[in-house]
Scaffold this motif. Structure first.
Motif, PDB file in Angstrom:
ATOM      1  N   LEU A 188       0.829  -1.205   0.000  1.00 46.36           N
ATOM      2  CA  LEU A 188       0.000   0.000   0.000  1.00 46.36           C
ATOM      3  C   LEU A 188       0.864   1.257   0.000  1.00 46.36           C
ATOM      4  O   LEU A 188       0.577   2.227  -0.704  1.00 46.36           O
ATOM      5  CB  LEU A 188      -0.940   0.002   1.207  1.00 46.36           C
ATOM      6  CG  LEU A 188      -1.811   1.243   1.380  1.00 46.36           C
ATOM      7  CD1 LEU A 188      -2.694   1.485   0.166  1.00 46.36           C
ATOM      8  CD2 LEU A 188      -2.651   1.117   2.653  1.00 46.36           C
ATOM      9  N   GLU A 189       1.942   1.247   0.776  1.00 47.47           N
ATOM     10  CA  GLU A 189       2.844   2.396   0.819  1.00 47.47           C
ATOM     11  C   GLU A 189       3.402   2.706  -0.570  1.00 47.47           C
ATOM     12  O   GLU A 189       3.414   3.863  -1.006  1.00 47.47           O
ATOM     13  CB  GLU A 189       3.992   2.125   1.795  1.00 47.47           C
ATOM     14  CG  GLU A 189       5.015   3.237   1.842  1.00 47.47           C
ATOM     15  CD  GLU A 189       6.227   2.896   2.695  1.00 47.47           C
ATOM     16  OE1 GLU A 189       7.077   3.792   2.860  1.00 47.47           O
ATOM     17  OE2 GLU A 189       6.337   1.758   3.188  1.00 47.47           O
ATOM     18  N   ALA A 195       0.673   4.040  -2.908  1.00 46.67           N
ATOM     19  CA  ALA A 195       0.286   5.411  -2.551  1.00 46.67           C
ATOM     20  C   ALA A 195       1.376   6.416  -2.915  1.00 46.67           C
ATOM     21  O   ALA A 195       1.090   7.472  -3.495  1.00 46.67           O
ATOM     22  CB  ALA A 195      -0.042   5.492  -1.065  1.00 46.67           C
ATOM     23  N   THR A 228      -5.734   3.321  -6.303  1.00 51.20           N
ATOM     24  CA  THR A 228      -5.895   2.106  -5.506  1.00 51.20           C
ATOM     25  C   THR A 228      -7.255   2.076  -4.830  1.00 51.20           C
ATOM     26  O   THR A 228      -7.652   3.050  -4.195  1.00 51.20           O
ATOM     27  CB  THR A 228      -4.784   2.022  -4.431  1.00 51.20           C
ATOM     28  OG1 THR A 228      -3.501   2.089  -5.074  1.00 51.20           O
ATOM     29  CG2 THR A 228      -4.881   0.735  -3.631  1.00 51.20           C
ATOM     30  N   ASP A 282      -7.807   3.974  10.045  1.00 47.63           N
ATOM     31  CA  ASP A 282      -7.424   4.545   8.748  1.00 47.63           C
ATOM     32  C   ASP A 282      -6.363   5.633   8.883  1.00 47.63           C
ATOM     33  O   ASP A 282      -5.449   5.727   8.064  1.00 47.63           O
ATOM     34  CB  ASP A 282      -8.650   5.142   8.042  1.00 47.63           C
ATOM     35  CG  ASP A 282      -9.561   4.085   7.437  1.00 47.63           C
ATOM     36  OD1 ASP A 282      -9.180   2.904   7.424  1.00 47.63           O
ATOM     37  OD2 ASP A 282     -10.659   4.459   6.971  1.00 47.63           O
ATOM     38  N   GLN A 339      -2.817   5.563   7.105  1.00 51.37           N
ATOM     39  CA  GLN A 339      -2.414   6.590   6.142  1.00 51.37           C
ATOM     40  C   GLN A 339      -1.048   7.167   6.509  1.00 51.37           C
ATOM     41  O   GLN A 339      -0.176   7.332   5.655  1.00 51.37           O
ATOM     42  CB  GLN A 339      -3.465   7.699   6.085  1.00 51.37           C
ATOM     43  CG  GLN A 339      -3.171   8.762   5.042  1.00 51.37           C
ATOM     44  CD  GLN A 339      -4.305   9.757   4.877  1.00 51.37           C
ATOM     45  OE1 GLN A 339      -5.383   9.582   5.433  1.00 51.37           O
ATOM     46  NE2 GLN A 339      -4.061  10.802   4.114  1.00 51.37           N
ATOM     47  N   THR A 387       1.819   4.830   5.692  1.00 54.53           N
ATOM     48  CA  THR A 387       2.070   4.576   4.264  1.00 54.53           C
ATOM     49  C   THR A 387       2.420   5.855   3.508  1.00 54.53           C
ATOM     50  O   THR A 387       2.244   5.928   2.298  1.00 54.53           O
ATOM     51  CB  THR A 387       0.858   3.883   3.611  1.00 54.53           C
ATOM     52  OG1 THR A 387      -0.317   4.671   3.833  1.00 54.53           O
ATOM     53  CG2 THR A 387       0.656   2.495   4.178  1.00 54.53           C
ATOM     54  N   ASP A 447       0.070  10.471   1.982  1.00 56.68           N
ATOM     55  CA  ASP A 447      -0.636  10.979   0.803  1.00 56.68           C
ATOM     56  C   ASP A 447      -1.531   9.889   0.236  1.00 56.68           C
ATOM     57  O   ASP A 447      -1.066   8.963  -0.413  1.00 56.68           O
ATOM     58  CB  ASP A 447       0.369  11.439  -0.259  1.00 56.68           C
ATOM     59  CG  ASP A 447      -0.321  11.976  -1.513  1.00 56.68           C
ATOM     60  OD1 ASP A 447      -1.569  12.069  -1.515  1.00 56.68           O
ATOM     61  OD2 ASP A 447       0.379  12.292  -2.480  1.00 56.68           O
ATOM     62  N   TRP A 448      -2.834  10.036   0.489  1.00 58.86           N
ATOM     63  CA  TRP A 448      -3.787   9.057  -0.034  1.00 58.86           C
ATOM     64  C   TRP A 448      -4.642   9.678  -1.128  1.00 58.86           C
ATOM     65  O   TRP A 448      -5.798   9.294  -1.313  1.00 58.86           O
ATOM     66  CB  TRP A 448      -4.662   8.522   1.102  1.00 58.86           C
ATOM     67  CG  TRP A 448      -4.075   7.318   1.791  1.00 58.86           C
ATOM     68  CD1 TRP A 448      -2.791   6.890   1.731  1.00 58.86           C
ATOM     69  CD2 TRP A 448      -4.776   6.399   2.629  1.00 58.86           C
ATOM     70  NE1 TRP A 448      -2.622   5.770   2.492  1.00 58.86           N
ATOM     71  CE2 TRP A 448      -3.826   5.442   3.058  1.00 58.86           C
ATOM     72  CE3 TRP A 448      -6.079   6.294   3.068  1.00 58.86           C
ATOM     73  CZ2 TRP A 448      -4.172   4.388   3.904  1.00 58.86           C
ATOM     74  CZ3 TRP A 448      -6.415   5.252   3.906  1.00 58.86           C
ATOM     75  CH2 TRP A 448      -5.469   4.302   4.319  1.00 58.86           C
ATOM     76  N   VAL A 453      -5.861   6.923  -3.225  1.00 58.71           N
ATOM     77  CA  VAL A 453      -6.425   5.757  -2.528  1.00 58.71           C
ATOM     78  C   VAL A 453      -7.883   6.003  -2.162  1.00 58.71           C
ATOM     79  O   VAL A 453      -8.215   7.037  -1.575  1.00 58.71           O
ATOM     80  CB  VAL A 453      -5.616   5.441  -1.248  1.00 58.71           C
ATOM     81  CG1 VAL A 453      -6.230   4.259  -0.487  1.00 58.71           C
ATOM     82  CG2 VAL A 453      -4.151   5.163  -1.579  1.00 58.71           C
TER      83      VAL A 453
END
Length: 196
Positions: free
Chosen positions: A23-24, A27, A33, A54, A58, A61, A64-65, A68
């Protein structure tokens, strides 16, 4: 033209650091994603990574999502459950044996399982990253059924030729293989060159 999203699911198998690192990288490289985490996936994130919500996920990871989107695993009517919602494929990392069984037998009870079912019926990439060991005959048969249906079984089994010096190196080895099979040009691990 914008990239299609990668569907990423984390389920309740030991191996949360693999999903976290994947995920990291998605992202931080701004790969669109769709993220889903099962209830047991959250339990393992808390147990193995100290991540309980969450917000903490965040931060862990990269913060910055922007690329995502988070979906509730209980919402079987969400976008990833529809074959008419195009995506670049799905990864379940880590993938529990219960999830493998549901996928192998088409008994989807959650959004994660339904999204995997959709990936198979639409002939999209479905990458399963199991970590269970040893594997029982039931596990082996379910993994075989999933593979026969079109899934790629990519066990969390790192190599050692890159001379890992930390657990993170072992995690990265597996995550690099996942990214390769997604067709993403993200390279961060030393590759085998034919010589030590």
């Amino acid at each position: 033209m914008s990239r299609l999203p990668v569907t990423l699911a984390l389920t309740g198998a030991s191996g949360a650091p693999y999903g976290l690192r994947l995920l990291e990288l998605l992202a931080t490289h701004h790969v669109p994603t769709w993220l889903m985490i099962s209830a047991h996936g959250w339990r393992l994130l808390a147990e193995e990574c100290g991540i309980k919500d969450d917000r903490a996920l965040q931060q862990a990871t990269g913060g910055d999502w922007g690329s995502v989107r988070v979906f509730d695993d209980k919402d079987r009517g969400a976008e990833p459950a529809s074959g008419s919602a195009p995506n670049a494929g799905m990864v379940i990392c880590p993938c529990s044996m219960g999830t493998v069984a549901a996928i192998a037998h088409g008994t989807s009870r959650s959004l994660i399982e339904r999204a995997a079912d959709v990936a198979l019926k639409e002939r999209r990439k479905l990458i399963l990253v199991p970590r269970e060991t040893p594997l029982s005959l039931v596990h082996l048969r379910n993994l075989t059924l999933a593979a026969e249906a079109g899934a790629l079984v990519l066990p969390a089994a790192p190599g050692f030729y890159h001379h890992p010096s930390a657990v993170s190196d072992l995690v990265d080895f597996v995550v690099q293989r996942v990214l390769d099979h997604l067709g993403l040009e993200i390279t961060f691990v030393k590759r085998w060159s034919g010589s030590a």
